[in-house]
Design an enzyme around this catalytic site. Structure first.
Site, PDB file in Angstrom:
ATOM      1  N   ARG A  81      34.366  42.359  30.287  1.00 54.59           N
ATOM      2  CA  ARG A  81      35.031  43.661  30.302  1.00 54.59           C
ATOM      3  C   ARG A  81      35.948  43.792  29.083  1.00 54.59           C
ATOM      4  O   ARG A  81      36.996  43.157  29.023  1.00 54.59           O
ATOM      5  CB  ARG A  81      35.841  43.831  31.593  1.00 54.59           C
ATOM      6  CG  ARG A  81      36.583  45.155  31.632  1.00 54.59           C
ATOM      7  CD  ARG A  81      37.035  45.551  33.022  1.00 54.59           C
ATOM      8  NE  ARG A  81      38.141  44.764  33.529  1.00 54.59           N
ATOM      9  CZ  ARG A  81      38.822  45.069  34.645  1.00 54.59           C
ATOM     10  NH1 ARG A  81      38.487  46.142  35.361  1.00 54.59           N
ATOM     11  NH2 ARG A  81      39.809  44.307  35.042  1.00 54.59           N
TER      12      ARG A  81
ATOM     13  N   ASP B 208      47.872  42.681  38.642  1.00 57.73           N
ATOM     14  CA  ASP B 208      47.408  42.759  37.257  1.00 57.73           C
ATOM     15  C   ASP B 208      47.843  44.105  36.685  1.00 57.73           C
ATOM     16  O   ASP B 208      48.644  44.814  37.309  1.00 57.73           O
ATOM     17  CB  ASP B 208      45.896  42.514  37.158  1.00 57.73           C
ATOM     18  CG  ASP B 208      45.079  43.621  37.791  1.00 57.73           C
ATOM     19  OD1 ASP B 208      45.652  44.635  38.211  1.00 57.73           O
ATOM     20  OD2 ASP B 208      43.845  43.473  37.853  1.00 57.73           O
TER      21      ASP B 208
HETATM   22  C1  LIG Z   1      42.478  45.606  39.499  1.00 58.90           C
HETATM   23  C2  LIG Z   1      41.570  44.690  38.787  1.00 58.90           C
HETATM   24  O1  LIG Z   1      41.235  44.909  37.677  1.00 58.90           O
HETATM   25  S1  LIG Z   1      41.042  43.293  39.570  1.00 58.90           S
HETATM   26  C3  LIG Z   1      40.329  42.335  38.275  1.00 58.90           C
HETATM   27  C4  LIG Z   1      41.319  41.817  37.337  1.00 58.90           C
HETATM   28  N1  LIG Z   1      42.191  40.825  37.976  1.00 58.90           N
HETATM   29  C5  LIG Z   1      41.814  39.551  38.064  1.00 58.90           C
HETATM   30  O2  LIG Z   1      40.759  39.217  37.581  1.00 58.90           O
HETATM   31  C6  LIG Z   1      42.721  38.574  38.774  1.00 58.90           C
HETATM   32  C7  LIG Z   1      41.999  37.275  38.950  1.00 58.90           C
HETATM   33  N2  LIG Z   1      42.781  36.259  39.670  1.00 58.90           N
HETATM   34  C8  LIG Z   1      43.713  35.546  39.065  1.00 58.90           C
HETATM   35  O3  LIG Z   1      44.015  35.734  37.893  1.00 58.90           O
HETATM   36  C9  LIG Z   1      44.337  34.440  39.864  1.00 58.90           C
HETATM   37  O4  LIG Z   1      43.649  34.215  41.052  1.00 58.90           O
HETATM   38  C10 LIG Z   1      45.815  34.684  40.245  1.00 58.90           C
HETATM   39  C11 LIG Z   1      46.652  34.825  38.993  1.00 58.90           C
HETATM   40  C12 LIG Z   1      45.963  35.910  41.093  1.00 58.90           C
HETATM   41  C13 LIG Z   1      46.312  33.466  41.041  1.00 58.90           C
HETATM   42  O5  LIG Z   1      46.088  32.346  40.235  1.00 58.90           O
HETATM   43  P1  LIG Z   1      46.728  30.920  40.544  1.00 58.90           P
HETATM   44  O6  LIG Z   1      48.150  31.092  40.907  1.00 58.90           O
HETATM   45  O7  LIG Z   1      46.385  30.017  39.422  1.00 58.90           O
HETATM   46  O8  LIG Z   1      45.943  30.504  41.824  1.00 58.90           O
HETATM   47  P2  LIG Z   1      45.845  29.059  42.465  1.00 58.90           P
HETATM   48  O9  LIG Z   1      46.996  28.202  42.060  1.00 58.90           O
HETATM   49  O10 LIG Z   1      45.617  29.257  43.904  1.00 58.90           O
HETATM   50  O11 LIG Z   1      44.524  28.475  41.808  1.00 58.90           O
HETATM   51  C14 LIG Z   1      43.815  27.407  42.374  1.00 58.90           C
HETATM   52  C15 LIG Z   1      42.625  27.105  41.500  1.00 58.90           C
HETATM   53  O12 LIG Z   1      41.769  28.236  41.488  1.00 58.90           O
HETATM   54  C16 LIG Z   1      41.548  28.657  40.154  1.00 58.90           C
HETATM   55  N3  LIG Z   1      41.463  30.119  40.129  1.00 58.90           N
HETATM   56  C17 LIG Z   1      42.308  31.020  40.703  1.00 58.90           C
HETATM   57  N4  LIG Z   1      41.870  32.267  40.476  1.00 58.90           N
HETATM   58  C18 LIG Z   1      40.741  32.136  39.750  1.00 58.90           C
HETATM   59  C19 LIG Z   1      39.832  33.076  39.214  1.00 58.90           C
HETATM   60  N5  LIG Z   1      39.996  34.396  39.408  1.00 58.90           N
HETATM   61  N6  LIG Z   1      38.786  32.625  38.506  1.00 58.90           N
HETATM   62  C20 LIG Z   1      38.608  31.298  38.334  1.00 58.90           C
HETATM   63  N7  LIG Z   1      39.431  30.349  38.826  1.00 58.90           N
HETATM   64  C21 LIG Z   1      40.483  30.785  39.528  1.00 58.90           C
HETATM   65  C22 LIG Z   1      42.719  28.158  39.361  1.00 58.90           C
HETATM   66  O13 LIG Z   1      42.363  28.033  38.012  1.00 58.90           O
HETATM   67  C23 LIG Z   1      42.992  26.835  40.048  1.00 58.90           C
HETATM   68  O14 LIG Z   1      42.076  25.887  39.541  1.00 58.90           O
HETATM   69  P3  LIG Z   1      42.347  24.284  39.556  1.00 58.90           P
HETATM   70  O15 LIG Z   1      42.406  23.882  40.998  1.00 58.90           O
HETATM   71  O16 LIG Z   1      41.170  23.726  38.843  1.00 58.90           O
HETATM   72  O17 LIG Z   1      43.643  24.063  38.856  1.00 58.90           O
HETATM   73  O1  LIG Z   2      39.709  47.300  37.526  1.00 59.44           O
HETATM   74  C1  LIG Z   2      39.784  47.458  38.695  1.00 59.44           C
HETATM   75  C2  LIG Z   2      40.796  48.258  39.322  1.00 59.44           C
HETATM   76  O2  LIG Z   2      40.822  48.305  40.550  1.00 59.44           O
HETATM   77  O3  LIG Z   2      41.579  48.847  38.575  1.00 59.44           O
HETATM   78 MG   LIG Z   3      41.109  48.616  36.479  1.00 63.03          MG
END
Ligand SMILES: CC(=O)SCCNC(=O)CCNC(=O)[C@H](O)C(C)(C)COP(=O)(O)OP(=O)(O)OC[C@H]1O[C@@H](n2cnc3c(N)ncnc32)[C@H](O)[C@@H]1OP(=O)(O)O
Ligand SMILES: O=CC(=O)O
Ligand SMILES: [Mg+2]
Length: 562
Positions: A173, A462
């Site tokens: 994206r 986010d």
């Molecule tokens: C509205 C929108 O646009 S939604 C789409 C955009 N938003 C996103 O993509 C958010 C994605 N999610 C994240 O960034 C994360 O899950 C967060 C920041 C919310 C939380 O992250 P953390 O605090 O690191 O979570 P946590 O400590 O529970 O992580 C545990 C493990 O899972 C992994 N992990 C957590 N979230 C993700 C993810 N989305 N993708 C891959 N790995 C992940 C961490 O890297 C960690 O790995 P490790 O055990 O190897 O160290």
């Molecule tokens: O990118 C996704 C959203 O919900 O905003």
């Molecule tokens: Mg969005």
């Protein structure tokens, strides 16, 4: 002999100036040919992008004058016509669970690819703070991911990360049309951010992607925050130019458009039509959609939102949007993707964790019953539960595109203009104003420090979710909303906000600890957030308003003087 003082720098083509820090790893991405490709895109499309942004502003002025968004009578033939998008590429017929996450850190990219999801959407947008370092590391990570060579050693934890045999398919994206990339100038102007993200990724990866993951198709993209089909037309032109330059079959590139602005929901057929040879469906970007509802109706006091936590998918305007999206996509033969539930696993409280998981299950069950073909997960810990819901309902089918009986498919046919804008119901409270403030300030502090997605109060936050907090405070203040303060009514005023910010900053300091608060960018974030919530004119995007604070120019990074 005196040591040479000539620093290494990027080999930029004529008219391109790279101002970001030099790094040999980044130089392998910012090659002369790759930069020339990006510059070519910028030169061909910047006029159309500028025009599209002007049209956004014009439309907003009409909404401010009282007009309501509606279906465009001029494109009725597109909406009523019998046409379909190109067939779905076999490699991504099954998209039941898609994990999202920023394109950096590297460990997270590997975790996402190994997560058991069908797709990983690697994000340069809502989940990524667009610092130079993040953008360039993101490109390096994605190149290595597509090549299948990505690995990472976490020395502190003694853990090695490498790819499993089975990995998720990659979608990327890029940023929205509105964001500049100030570290790359083309003919003296900042590049358009999304053309940098798209251009560099496409240039380096199209061949490996098509030969591997895409099985003859790709690369695959998600396209954010569009407001009108003319913006989709620009993307289609970008894809055509890229395919031609690479010498690959027209229609190889596929993209899912996020329907995450209120104006775009009235343009879904038109958007799919523009991208019909390059489409991979639509997605309910529900968080930005709520943000856009507030933005679009900024001058409409009769459309104030209730507390952010109450604006869920059961609100009539949100349900109508999801149903119309499903109906539209299935009519055109493409995926109708669901959205993001904001809950993430809660590590230190089993009961709270189970309750959060239950909310995710319910949300996903609603989506799959409505007819969505797949959905998003914010965290790998949620994937087993989401897979169970989707796979249980689909029973071996990769998607529901041909299923005429789903709720959304049936109800979507009857969704009208009024349904899509019906004001959401619920209470507006001072507690809501306080929570918005704590979330907005902490998110901004993280974003300024380079993190674009963070866990706050057991939810994923986010750029999209934080925007709701900002614009909701702004909207309530602008219209002097009556807020409930435990049975007493209070008006939202700048004085109330000033008091709330002061008290909530103190609370945040107590929550994160004095040392972290002092070392972080909380105080600065507090000032920015207050200004944004009280600005006479609503800032279009918090990330655009704050962008200059994360730009780090290194004069002399190009052109090469070696
Ligand atoms: C509205 C929108 O646009 S939604 C789409 C955009 N938003 C996103 O993509 C958010 C994605 N999610 C994240 O960034 C994360 O899950 C967060 C920041 C919310 C939380 O992250 P953390 O605090 O690191 O979570 P946590 O400590 O529970 O992580 C545990 C493990 O899972 C992994 N992990 C957590 N979230 C993700 C993810 N989305 N993708 C891959 N790995 C992940 C961490 O890297 C960690 O790995 P490790 O055990 O190897 O160290
Ligand atoms: O990118 C996704 C959203 O919900 O905003
Ligand atoms: Mg969005």
């Amino acid at each position: 002999m005196a040591a040479s003082t000539t620093a290494a720098c990027y080999d930029a083509p004529e008219g391109v100036d790279v101002r970001g820090r030099y790094d040999p790893e980044f130089a392998a991405i910012l090659t002369r040919d790759a930069l020339a490709f990006v510059a070519g895109l910028q030169r061909e499309f910047h006029g159309a992008v500028r025009y599209a942004m002007e049209q956004r502003r014009k439309a907003q002025r009409r909404y401010d004058a009282g007009e309501l968004p509606r279906f465009d009578p001029a494109t009725a033939l597109v909406r009523d016509g019998d046409w379909a998008c190109a067939p779905v590429p076999p490699a991504v017929a099954d998209r039941t669970v898609e994990i999202t996450g920023p394109a950096t850190p590297r460990k997270m990219v590997i975790n996402a690819l190994n997560s058991g999801a069908k797709v990983f959407m690697a994000d340069f947008e809502d989940a990524l703070s667009p610092t130079w370092e993040n953008l360039m590391h993101g490109q390096v990570n994605l190149r290595d991911a597509v090549a299948g060579t990505i690995s990472f050693r976490d020395a502190a934890r003694g853990r090695e990360y490498r790819l499993n045999d089975q990995t998720a398919k990659l979608f990327v994206r890029p940023r929205g049309w509105h964001l500049p990339e100030a570290h790359i100038l083309v003919d003296g102007e900042p590049a358009i951010g999304c053309l940098v993200d798209f251009g560099l990724y496409f240039f380096h990866n199209h061949a490996a992607f098509r030969a591997g993951q895409g099985a003859g198709f790709g690369p695959f993209f998600y396209l954010p925050k569009m407001e009108h089909s003319r913006e989709a037309r620009i993307w289609n032109g970008v894809f055509q130019r890229a395919e031609k330059a690479a010498g690959i079959t027209p229609g190889s590139i596929r993209a899912t458009v996020l329907v995450e602005t209120l104006p775009a929901v009235f343009q879904m057929n038109e958007i799919l039509h523009e991208l019909r040879d390059h489409s991979a469906g639509l997605n309910c970007g529900r968080w930005d959609y709520i943000f856009s509802y507030v933005k679009t109706f900024r001058a409409h006091p009769d459309r104030l939102l209730p507390d952010r936590a109450l604006v869920g998918m059961s609100q009539h305007f949100m349900r109508s949007y999801s149903h119309l999206l499903i109906h539209t996509c299935h009519r055109r033969g493409v995926h109708a993707m669901g959205g993001m539930a904001a809950q993430i696993p809660i590590k230190d409280d089993a009961a709270a964790n189970e309750a959060a998981l239950e909310l995710v299950r319910k949300d996903k069950l609603r989506e799959v019953r409505a007819g969505h073909d797949g959905t998003w997960a914010a965290h790998p810990g949620l994937i087993p539960a989401i897979r169970e819901v989707f796979e249980g309902h689909l029973r071996g089918r990769p998607n529901q595109i041909g299923d005429a009986a789903a709720v959304g498919q049936l109800e979507g046919a009857g969704v009208g203009e009024e349904d899509l804008i019906q004001p959401p119901r619920g209470a507006r409270t001072v507690d809501g104003l306080r929570l918005n403030t704590r979330v907005g300030v902490q998110y901004l502090a993280a974003w300024l420090a380079g993190s674009g997605s963070v866990p706050l109060y057991n939810l994923m936050e986010d750029a999209a979710t934080a925007e709701i907090s900002r614009v909701q405070n702004w909207q309530w203040l602008r219209h002097g909303a009556a807020l409930d303060a435990g049975g007493v009514e209070m008006r939202a005023t700048p004085e109330l906000l000033a008091r709330v910010v002061e008290e909530e900053m103190a609370r945040v300091e107590a929550e994160v600890g004095r040392e972290r608060f002092r070392q972080g960018r909380y105080a600065e974030a507090g000032r920015i957030f207050s200004r944004q919530c009280t600005a006479p004119e609503l800032d279009d995007f918090l990330t655009l308003d704050a962008y200059n604070l994360i730009v780090a120019h290194h004069p002399g990074a190009s052109p090469c003087k070696l």
